[in-house]
Design an enzyme around this catalytic site. Structure first.
Site, mmCIF file in Angstrom:
data_model
loop_
_atom_site.group_PDB
_atom_site.id
_atom_site.type_symbol
_atom_site.label_atom_id
_atom_site.label_comp_id
_atom_site.label_asym_id
_atom_site.label_seq_id
_atom_site.Cartn_x
_atom_site.Cartn_y
_atom_site.Cartn_z
ATOM 1 N N ASP A 1 0.810 -1.237 -0.210
ATOM 2 C CA ASP A 1 0.310 -0.039 -0.114
ATOM 3 C C ASP A 1 1.337 1.542 -0.128
ATOM 4 O OD1 ASP A 1 -2.358 1.922 0.174
ATOM 5 O OD2 ASP A 1 -1.878 1.375 2.460
ATOM 6 N N ASP B 1 0.238 5.412 1.026
ATOM 7 C CA ASP B 1 -0.390 5.645 2.767
ATOM 8 C C ASP B 1 0.013 5.297 3.162
ATOM 9 O OD1 ASP B 1 -2.065 8.892 1.218
ATOM 10 O OD2 ASP B 1 -1.781 7.205 -0.096
#
Length: 216
Positions: free
Chosen positions: A8, A10
């Site tokens: 991922d 953020d």
């Protein structure tokens, strides 16, 4: 045998909360409200604009004026996209080690490409990653498995040959649905979904990015 690592973005690779917070606080100040502390903003940073607007302006999709505030937030964010955003401590060393082992790595995020690509350029990652799947690149967003399955196809690896590191329950749900082993980044934002990360369904949780090396 692990051949690829997916991340991922953020709250996992990069701490984007300060710049997301700048945009939200600019909206609040323009409306006579005080700034929110970044530590509070971090709790909703993985939820994107929708979660942040709910936190900072108590507005949700479908409410009157939401679309205008949503567009304003994104425009403010884009204006200072990488002012204070940095890689989490240890991420640079982790990626160096992954590459030294000749493993592939990529990014699967719900963040729009409009923001992701410039950030990767400014953080020096754009030329290093083997694939980047952004929100809107596929018909479905995480927690649907389609973004991760698309990344597997690009990398030409099977689910069993890949792991996925994320900091949100949606990352775990997406990973499990795709047949990929999920690992939770406990140093990330984690969100406030009402369920403890230990109960998200991932077997492994790590406290520091380089702890991931034990699972490769």
């Amino acid at each position: 045998m692990i051949r690829a690592v997916l991340f991922d973005f953020d709250g996992t690779l990069a701490d984007t909360a300060p710049d997301l917070g700048h945009a939200l606080n600019r909206q609040r100040i323009n409306r006579g409200l005080s700034s929110l502390p970044i530590d509070l903003i971090r709790t909703e940073a993985s939820s994107g604009a929708r979660g942040l607007l709910g936190l900072g302006l108590q507005i949700k999709p479908g409410d009157s004026g939401y679309e205008e505030l949503y567009d304003e937030f994104l425009n403010f964010y884009e204006e200072q996209l990488c002012k204070d955003t940095v890689l989490f401590p240890g991420v640079g060393e982790l990626l160096d080690e992954i590459e030294s082992r000749n493993l592939l790595w990529g990014i699967v995020t719900n963040k729009a490409r409009r923001f992701t690509d410039p950030l990767l350029e400014q953080l020096g990652l754009a030329s290093r990653t083997s694939c980047v799947i952004c929100g809107g690149d596929t018909a479905n967003f995480k927690p649907h498995p389609e973004p991760l399955l698309t990344a597997l196809n690009i990398l030409n690896v099977t689910p069993a040959e890949c792991i996925y590191l994320g900091d949100d329950i949606r990352d775990v749900e997406s990973s499990l649905a795709a047949g990929i082993e999920p690992i939770v980044a406990m140093y990330g934002y984690l969100g406030d979904c009402g369920v403890a990360p230990e109960s998200w369904g991932a077997e492994h949780l790590i406290k520091h990015p380089q702890d991931l090396l034990r699972h490769l």
